[in-house]
Design a protein around this motif. Structure first.
Motif, PDB file in Angstrom:
ATOM      1  N   MET A 148       0.839  -1.205   0.000  1.00 50.84           N
ATOM      2  CA  MET A 148       0.000   0.000   0.000  1.00 50.84           C
ATOM      3  C   MET A 148       0.867   1.245   0.000  1.00 50.84           C
ATOM      4  O   MET A 148       0.470   2.289  -0.532  1.00 50.84           O
ATOM      5  N   GLY A 152       0.570   4.292  -2.579  1.00 51.32           N
ATOM      6  CA  GLY A 152       0.383   5.640  -2.050  1.00 51.32           C
ATOM      7  C   GLY A 152       1.497   6.590  -2.468  1.00 51.32           C
ATOM      8  O   GLY A 152       1.245   7.742  -2.852  1.00 51.32           O
ATOM      9  N   VAL A 171      -5.557   9.123   3.167  1.00 48.44           N
ATOM     10  CA  VAL A 171      -5.274   7.965   2.331  1.00 48.44           C
ATOM     11  C   VAL A 171      -6.232   6.837   2.686  1.00 48.44           C
ATOM     12  O   VAL A 171      -6.290   6.396   3.837  1.00 48.44           O
ATOM     13  N   ALA A 173      -6.916   3.139   1.779  1.00 42.62           N
ATOM     14  CA  ALA A 173      -6.319   1.985   1.096  1.00 42.62           C
ATOM     15  C   ALA A 173      -7.235   0.781   1.184  1.00 42.62           C
ATOM     16  O   ALA A 173      -7.838   0.522   2.224  1.00 42.62           O
ATOM     17  N   MET A 221      -3.842   7.460   7.107  1.00 44.27           N
ATOM     18  CA  MET A 221      -4.253   6.324   6.289  1.00 44.27           C
ATOM     19  C   MET A 221      -5.239   5.409   7.007  1.00 44.27           C
ATOM     20  O   MET A 221      -5.097   5.140   8.192  1.00 44.27           O
ATOM     21  N   ALA A 223      -7.109   1.552   6.285  1.00 47.48           N
ATOM     22  CA  ALA A 223      -7.024   0.375   5.417  1.00 47.48           C
ATOM     23  C   ALA A 223      -8.268  -0.489   5.559  1.00 47.48           C
ATOM     24  O   ALA A 223      -8.693  -0.794   6.673  1.00 47.48           O
ATOM     25  N   VAL A 234      -5.377   2.574  -3.737  1.00 46.56           N
ATOM     26  CA  VAL A 234      -5.202   3.633  -2.744  1.00 46.56           C
ATOM     27  C   VAL A 234      -5.794   4.925  -3.295  1.00 46.56           C
ATOM     28  O   VAL A 234      -5.520   5.295  -4.443  1.00 46.56           O
ATOM     29  N   CYS A 236      -6.098   8.965  -2.463  1.00 45.82           N
ATOM     30  CA  CYS A 236      -5.563  10.052  -1.643  1.00 45.82           C
ATOM     31  C   CYS A 236      -6.367  11.317  -1.922  1.00 45.82           C
ATOM     32  O   CYS A 236      -6.444  11.755  -3.074  1.00 45.82           O
TER      33      CYS A 236
END
Lengths: 341, 341, 341, 341
Positions: A148, A152, A171, A173, A221, A223, A234, A236
């Motif tokens: 990841m 990113g 972010v 992910a 971030m 996930a 990912v 952003c």
């Protein structure tokens, strides 16, 4: 022709390394090490390799000697066994998280345990070829970034390096199940994991630290485990600097990536594959990156996708090996991915 | 209002029993027993029940007393602990394979181990309501058939009972991953099991013996694990008796099942749901059955589908409980399934 | 180096042909024809090819001249336009159903319409390399078999040719959604098709006729659409001849296939990939075949799996092209498939 | 007992309305209107309803008279036909986007077309019961919010109303394929849509406007189509006000939602279902909401999940109908969802 061994070859990243090395014209795969599968056939753990190899797994007690040793072992094991590995090969390519973070304090913060060999960190070069190509030529210790993190960083790097974005970066992910490895725990059972949208790391995923380190951006971030075996995507969210528009983003990505063999800029106005999508990348070493901004600027969405086991792991390692040896970068990495899939 | 307990309540069938009993107007769920989860909240193992119950799992050391005890334990445990269970409840509804086969020799043949309590076999009535409704009224020991057996028997029963089919029967059974239970083994990992077409029992699956017993047909069964969490579908290839045509099959199914609350005859000429399909049955207690024959007779395909955890397990058990108590058969089993899903 | 064109290049088989030909060392892809997409970029329809080609689709009005022309057009169009195609290339490789069946009466029976060019049928050689390798050398008209037919024939051929099986053969075929092509109809919508076990051809699927023709066995086939994009798996239930045991099957398969580059015999006692499974074959040109029999003989299950767009289509066509030109058979077809996937 | 009709009953939301109304004790479903399916059986379009109804679709030319009319028609049609609908029923419950936004300018901005009946907007009450319960009692025109808007609003509302969050809000919405409806276009084909992570609305999704309106927060939303048929999950990244910690979030959610029958607060420290997950909500009317913050405050992640066709559509409409009539809110909405699923 060089010789190569894979430690941790029964895992998913290990299996991809075996697959890619068997097909690499400049490499002879000399050993596949596994503690749990020692003595068994490699194509038992990796049935896609039936007919391609008669290799059996070797116990990692005696590593022998190789030109390159790939370390696809659990986190912590590369720094724990570094001397042993270093004796077995002139070049180490590490796929664990052990030598990705330059600052041992940051490591301790994100991994919850002190680094076991902080003095060795500077001996490693990052295996993210797109940002470290020059340093990789001749490097003898290479640390492949997290899956990841690679996505990113490749999404954020051009606008961050060109000063097009400011402020916080969010972010988001998403990852398939192969990233969890072969360990059989209830949460990874098909019946539990199928169709999941599992926010397993709402804050402070370890790869966040890598993105911050590589881009200098204050990324935050989250996930989520999604329904897929392979694949990372990912997203952003960034704030654009004053006056920056979508066309500036496009120019920045083109400038940074036009010569890159494994980064494609995918940012179309419409269509079912207008932005990067891991679905068509399984097995390929591409990282697709794209972007979209509202008409008036202000904010933008940056997107990257890759196969976590290839560009996010084994493929990146092979690409780094190619660069390290001065070989054509695409060697052994030609498969483009499938559609539909 | 009766009281009911569930032994093995942390498993998938156990969880469905808890869900159905919590929603049943004539039942009070008094205990959910689990060895591994004792002391923990029931909605931890079964998160769909959040907000519906504050029950915690009890250790099965002291079962207490209940009107009905459901046994959702591993195969072998019902016959091993039968006396204990019998002391705890006037009525036992067993969901293991222990008391499904009437002949202990056949049991030994298919299960690979001798039966532990052959003398108790005759004390159990089959929980397949459609074939044993009369015997179930007032029964105190009920054995719920296997999920694929239920589908296979309901598909084969009408033409077999009416003498419309002859000779060998080929049974092709497909099953989702929830049938493998909650045990965390590598073959059930999402990455290994996702998208599978795993022929895990090419010959002699245990449910074959149940189908033979119930229909008297020499069935040969193959089982494949397919991409699904819930759901069983069974295809039976049969040879039609001389002169038998598709319309005779239709008449036979209608005659047998027109009054059945949980069997629907689905045999259309065209359309995306022309034959039984488990996809639209998740959560429902229906078993859909259908058929198709070539224009000239000769052979036919019989198809059945159900949710393995409901009509193939917990729902069948509740349906049998309803019949046993003389209650309306649909009580607590009204959910029809979803489309799309 | 030869030149090749693909007619029907915007479809799924067409896209695979483009992918394989772009990577083939002895072929230059000169044109990708499509009526609906003429003028648009090829990588718009096939986004996995981004960065690999700048080709646009050509209208099929003027086919130009090529050494080889691949016909990935709708059924009926190859026989309808045969003269046009023949003028455009010295070698035609047809992927429709038009020239697979040798007997126009059988064609009419299974396709529901008379054959448009019965006199041309004998000019075509079957593209199933494993059974027709010698005839294919130098052939100028090649008909690639149906995806499920290829699997069924490769599973049945060894024991049928060696006289190990007798009587009826039941064929249970499962297929992913890519076999339905790119036409947007409600039954192929994700919400309707996802998780399906749709018995869309309970009797008399067209590929049944091909299996009968190639093996001489009285096969009866059922086809089910399963949850997958790519992949075909075929199960054949056969009756073994007197005295035949599993070891005889194994010997037969080995004898027939030991030298075959794209057929692997997969028949293990246990394990999660003990029998052929399409999940690990996506993108590869392998057809895996396997078998299992009960201890006493009598009946056996034969299993085959492949990627319907590769070994069941575009890959088989390329393999036949390789053989026709006397090239190494594996040329351009080296990708082994992925695990996990 | 009241009478109810559904306009647009052949679609996915329409089918859910039919399912829920057939099972509702206080409602008699008097008509299911569909232009495309008029004259056909309702259980042809919605095969899960086989055996539950013999209704056929009526043409919407003559709507008759009903106590309540549900409008599950395409966007634009409710405002276009409002007078016709109003004549047919005392109460209208609209599931289109037509009357969700209070400001016709905002409508024009997000929908790209001027509003057709701006003067009627004030006659509608929002069907989001949790925020508009009092106004809904006796309401005769109800506008059910968008599926992702409902999730986003229920996630954001407590901390926003309590002043716990400040500044920008990033909303990452994920949706299954049933949200795209029954229209057969290539991008919704199974082969294209399966396994997708399709960022189809990188900026300015329509539901963003609803979230802004209901919460007053400057939300920026991205929508991704994920592998699922049903299900919506929304992640909101927020900046916490000075001194606000995770425990304050918990207190806020509890205060707002402790009495809500269909909102569950799901925010655990660990476990495979620690945060809201649509996988276990299919068929249920729950909206699960949760949150996580880093140890030092600063930022937090808010998460909500629901079934887009139930709490995000038909279920919300039925819930609003219950409130409007002063009935128990859970009436006809008891199904809790399945696990595993």
């Amino acid at each position: 022709m060089i010789t190569a061994g894979v430690v941790g070859a029964a895992g998913y990243i290990g299996g991809e390394l075996v697959r890619l090395l068997l097909g690499h014209p400049n490499v002879r795969l000399t050993a596949a090490f596994s503690t749990s599968q020692a003595g068994r056939r490699v194509d038992g753990a990796h049935p896609n390799l039936r007919g391609l190899t008669d290799l059996t797994f070797s116990p990692p007690d005696d590593l022998g000697e190789h030109d390159v040793l790939f370390l696809a072992v659990p986190h912590g094991q590369s720094m724990g066994n570094l001397l042993t590995y270093a004796k077995a090969a002139g070049t180490l390519i590490d796929l664990t998280g052990d030598f990705r973070l330059r600052d041992p304090e940051v490591y301790a913060d994100y991994y919850g345990t002190p680094h076991a060999a902080p003095e060795e960190i500077p001996t490693f070069v990052s295996g993210l070829v797109e940002l470290h190509r020059a340093e990789l030529r001749g490097a003898t210790r290479i640390s492949v970034p997290g899956c990841m993190a690679t996505a990113g960083v490749l999404a954020l790097h051009p606008p961050a390096a060109d000063g097009l974005v400011t402020g916080d970066v969010t972010v988001d992910a998403r990852t398939g199940s192969s990233g969890s490895g072969v360990s059989a725990v209830r949460e990874n059972l098909h019946a539990e994991r199928s169709g999941a949208l599992r926010v397993y790391a709402p804050v402070r995923h370890r790869h966040e630290a890598e993105i911050r380190q590589a881009t200098g951006m204050p990324a935050r971030m989250t996930a989520t485990a999604v329904e897929a075996v392979r694949g990372v995507q990912v997203l952003c969210r960034v704030r654009l600097a004053e006056g920056v528009r979508e066309r500036d983003l496009r120019a920045s990505y083109r400038r940074h990536y036009s010569g890159e063999p494994f980064v494609r800029v995918v940012a179309e106005r419409r269509g079912r594959f207008r932005l990067p999508e891991p679905k068509i990348l399984a097995g390929s070493n591409f990282c697709d990156v794209g972007f979209a901004a509202g008409p008036g600027g202000g904010h933008a969405l940056l997107v990257a996708a890759l196969d976590n086991l290839v560009k996010g792991g084994a493929g990146a390692a092979v690409q780094a090996m190619n660069v390290r040896h001065g070989w054509p970068e695409r060697l052994g990495l030609a498969f483009p991915g499938l559609h539909p899939s």
